[in-house]
Design a protein around this motif. Structure first.
Motif, PDB file in Angstrom:
ATOM      1  N   ARG A 105      40.159  12.577 -15.944  1.00 28.66           N
ATOM      2  CA  ARG A 105      39.615  12.964 -17.239  1.00 28.66           C
ATOM      3  C   ARG A 105      39.613  14.483 -17.418  1.00 28.66           C
ATOM      4  O   ARG A 105      39.808  14.973 -18.537  1.00 28.66           O
ATOM      5  CB  ARG A 105      38.211  12.388 -17.422  1.00 28.66           C
ATOM      6  CG  ARG A 105      38.200  10.917 -17.786  1.00 28.66           C
ATOM      7  CD  ARG A 105      36.856  10.480 -18.360  1.00 28.66           C
ATOM      8  NE  ARG A 105      35.815  10.515 -17.356  1.00 28.66           N
ATOM      9  CZ  ARG A 105      35.482   9.479 -16.592  1.00 28.66           C
ATOM     10  NH1 ARG A 105      36.120   8.330 -16.726  1.00 28.66           N
ATOM     11  NH2 ARG A 105      34.508   9.575 -15.703  1.00 28.66           N
ATOM     12  N   GLU A 106      39.394  15.216 -16.342  1.00 33.32           N
ATOM     13  CA  GLU A 106      39.440  16.676 -16.430  1.00 33.32           C
ATOM     14  C   GLU A 106      40.829  17.137 -16.837  1.00 33.32           C
ATOM     15  O   GLU A 106      40.980  18.029 -17.683  1.00 33.32           O
ATOM     16  CB  GLU A 106      39.063  17.297 -15.079  1.00 33.32           C
ATOM     17  CG  GLU A 106      37.635  17.059 -14.643  1.00 33.32           C
ATOM     18  CD  GLU A 106      37.389  17.657 -13.270  1.00 33.32           C
ATOM     19  OE1 GLU A 106      37.037  18.854 -13.218  1.00 33.32           O
ATOM     20  OE2 GLU A 106      37.557  16.945 -12.259  1.00 33.32           O
ATOM     21  N   TRP A 107      41.845  16.563 -16.214  1.00 29.28           N
ATOM     22  CA  TRP A 107      43.216  16.961 -16.519  1.00 29.28           C
ATOM     23  C   TRP A 107      43.591  16.573 -17.956  1.00 29.28           C
ATOM     24  O   TRP A 107      44.214  17.364 -18.683  1.00 29.28           O
ATOM     25  CB  TRP A 107      44.182  16.306 -15.537  1.00 29.28           C
ATOM     26  CG  TRP A 107      45.618  16.668 -15.763  1.00 29.28           C
ATOM     27  CD1 TRP A 107      46.566  15.909 -16.352  1.00 29.28           C
ATOM     28  CD2 TRP A 107      46.238  17.907 -15.416  1.00 29.28           C
ATOM     29  NE1 TRP A 107      47.761  16.572 -16.407  1.00 29.28           N
ATOM     30  CE2 TRP A 107      47.591  17.802 -15.838  1.00 29.28           C
ATOM     31  CE3 TRP A 107      45.801  19.069 -14.809  1.00 29.28           C
ATOM     32  CZ2 TRP A 107      48.498  18.844 -15.652  1.00 29.28           C
ATOM     33  CZ3 TRP A 107      46.710  20.108 -14.617  1.00 29.28           C
ATOM     34  CH2 TRP A 107      48.031  19.994 -15.036  1.00 29.28           C
ATOM     35  N   GLU A 108      43.203  15.386 -18.362  1.00 30.54           N
ATOM     36  CA  GLU A 108      43.547  14.934 -19.713  1.00 30.54           C
ATOM     37  C   GLU A 108      42.793  15.721 -20.777  1.00 30.54           C
ATOM     38  O   GLU A 108      43.334  15.988 -21.854  1.00 30.54           O
ATOM     39  CB  GLU A 108      43.234  13.437 -19.839  1.00 30.54           C
ATOM     40  CG  GLU A 108      44.126  12.564 -18.966  1.00 30.54           C
ATOM     41  CD  GLU A 108      43.539  11.194 -18.713  1.00 30.54           C
ATOM     42  OE1 GLU A 108      42.480  10.888 -19.319  1.00 30.54           O
ATOM     43  OE2 GLU A 108      44.109  10.435 -17.906  1.00 30.54           O
ATOM     44  N   ARG A 109      41.548  16.112 -20.470  1.00 28.80           N
ATOM     45  CA  ARG A 109      40.741  16.824 -21.455  1.00 28.80           C
ATOM     46  C   ARG A 109      41.159  18.282 -21.597  1.00 28.80           C
ATOM     47  O   ARG A 109      41.250  18.811 -22.701  1.00 28.80           O
ATOM     48  CB  ARG A 109      39.264  16.738 -21.049  1.00 28.80           C
ATOM     49  CG  ARG A 109      38.306  17.398 -22.042  1.00 28.80           C
ATOM     50  CD  ARG A 109      36.855  17.112 -21.683  1.00 28.80           C
ATOM     51  NE  ARG A 109      36.520  17.620 -20.352  1.00 28.80           N
ATOM     52  CZ  ARG A 109      36.167  16.856 -19.326  1.00 28.80           C
ATOM     53  NH1 ARG A 109      36.114  15.529 -19.471  1.00 28.80           N
ATOM     54  NH2 ARG A 109      35.864  17.388 -18.167  1.00 28.80           N
ATOM     55  N   ASP A 110      41.417  18.967 -20.485  1.00 25.82           N
ATOM     56  CA  ASP A 110      41.706  20.407 -20.547  1.00 25.82           C
ATOM     57  C   ASP A 110      42.544  20.806 -19.344  1.00 25.82           C
ATOM     58  O   ASP A 110      42.042  21.367 -18.365  1.00 25.82           O
ATOM     59  CB  ASP A 110      40.389  21.194 -20.575  1.00 25.82           C
ATOM     60  CG  ASP A 110      40.595  22.653 -20.966  1.00 25.82           C
ATOM     61  OD1 ASP A 110      41.751  23.131 -20.902  1.00 25.82           O
ATOM     62  OD2 ASP A 110      39.602  23.322 -21.305  1.00 25.82           O
TER      63      ASP A 110
END
Length: 380
Positions: free
Chosen positions: A179-184
């Motif tokens: 989720r961190e990679w997908e978000r930012d």
């Protein structure tokens, strides 16, 4: 084999399960070939079951020679499946220990009871607690770590968190979750760059839940970061980034005996000049030879064996573990990771370390099966 035939046999029946959906499928097949070759058929009946890369279960030929590395090529379950095998289903009804086989569209045929499963899957969808959960639900005993310890042993982030909480020394790392990679992604990259600023280059970018050095990249500077992230995420959407630990690579095996876990003599993985690190090619294709026993002092040997057993206990392991360490230039050991189902290929370090410790290959397999038969499933 029918239920009637099975019931007449006094020998425990061992289902050897291998292959699987992970990127380590072929290594699992090779491991199973070595184990099948070593199981004492005078003591055990054996049922080889392969899981294909798309998750189908198949009866396979009990032919270890077809499962070996040949001409630098690794085998697959499909190549050794019995002709016409449509699928094998382990039961999901608690209390049932039988395995049934069915051709597509036909009524299942009873293959008889299974007393214990020897799961030789490496990586996700088998070594990570998923298969162990199925076996627990079915009430079928199995070799090796349980659900929780299998999951801990597969996830490099939580493995390190558990070890640190038990006072075991771990190296610096940072984790980028999906989720961190997908978000930012820009913020995730910056965190890696900041990590490098704190701990220096080179860095190792790894899938957080993979083994056999799959998907790992060593990068010397920022220029290699994007490709390394892409390669790691090809195997796992969650990645872990570790700093270089300068020192010697030391491994130690842990085996469960009747009176508790014991550590083997340790081994050393020498630097391979043609490889940046102990990668997949060095392990399985170029057959890099470890040194057994490792040339350590008595104090160093005692220390790494102690740490290996402590890691086994910290992760609530059962059966077996291979614990991997770095012996730093300052003389301190740092634990890198554990492997709850280490490779059993003829060149694998776990059986070699136990061979040097007085437990040969057939006895090693026998001890693991007997330990599994002594345990019950469920909470323990």
């Amino acid at each position: 084999m029918s239920s009637e035939t099975s019931s007449q046999s006094p020998k425990p029946r061992v289902a050897v399960v291998f292959g699987g959906r992970s990127s380590e499928h072929a290594i699992s097949v090779v491991t199973a070939g070595a184990v099948l070759r070593a199981i004492d058929r005078t003591r055990y009946d054996v049922l080889p079951i392969g899981i294909t890369t798309d998750g189908r279960w198949a009866l396979t030929a009990d032919d270890p020679e077809r499962m070996a590395i040949s001409e630098r090529r690794l085998p697959s379950v499909e190549q050794i499946a019995e002709p016409g095998a449509g699928g094998v289903l382990l039961p999901v009804d608690p209390g049932r220990h039988d395995v049934v086989y069915a051709e597509p569209g036909s009524v299942p045929k009873d293959l008889g009871d299974v007393d214990v499963v020897f799961p030789l899957l490496h990586g996700p969808y088998g070594e990570d607690g998923t298969l162990q959960g199925l076996l627990e639900l079915s009430g079928v005993p199995y070799v090796g770590a349980g659900v929780l310890s299998s999951a801990i042993g597969m996830d490099k982030e939580y493995m390190k968190r558990v070890f640190a909480s038990f006072g075991l020394p771990v190296g610096p790392y940072t984790v980028i979750r999906p989720r961190e990679w997908e978000r930012d992604p820009a913020a995730a990259r910056k965190r890696i760059v900041d990590f490098a600023a704190d701990h220096g280059w080179p860095l190792f970018v790894k899938p957080a839940r993979a083994g056999s050095s799959m998907g790992i990249s060593r990068i010397e500077d920022l220029a290699g970061l994007e490709d390394a992230i892409e390669e790691a995420r090809r195997h796992d959407p969650k990645i872990i980034v570790e700093s270089l630990l300068r020192g010697r690579e030391i491994e130690c095996g842990v085996l469960e005996f009747e009176d508790g876990p014991r550590a083997s003599v340790p081994a050393e993985i020498p630097a391979v000049s043609s490889h940046d690190f102990y990668d997949f090619e060095a392990k399985y294709i170029d057959s890099a030879e470890g040194v057994v026993p490792a040339p350590l002092t008595e104090e160093q040997t005692a220390r790494v064996r102690e740490l290996a057993v402590r890691a086994f206990d910290a992760a609530s392991c059962e059966g077996l573990v291979r614990a991997d360490f770095f012996l730093l230039e300052n003389g301190e050991f740092v634990i890198n990771e554990i492997n709850t189902m280490p490779g059993f290929t003829p060149i694998s370090m776990f059986p070699r370390m136990w061979q040097a410790s007085g437990v040969d290959y057939p006895e090693l397999i026998d001890r693991l099966i007997r330990a599994a038969l002594r345990r019950s499933t469920g909470l323990r």
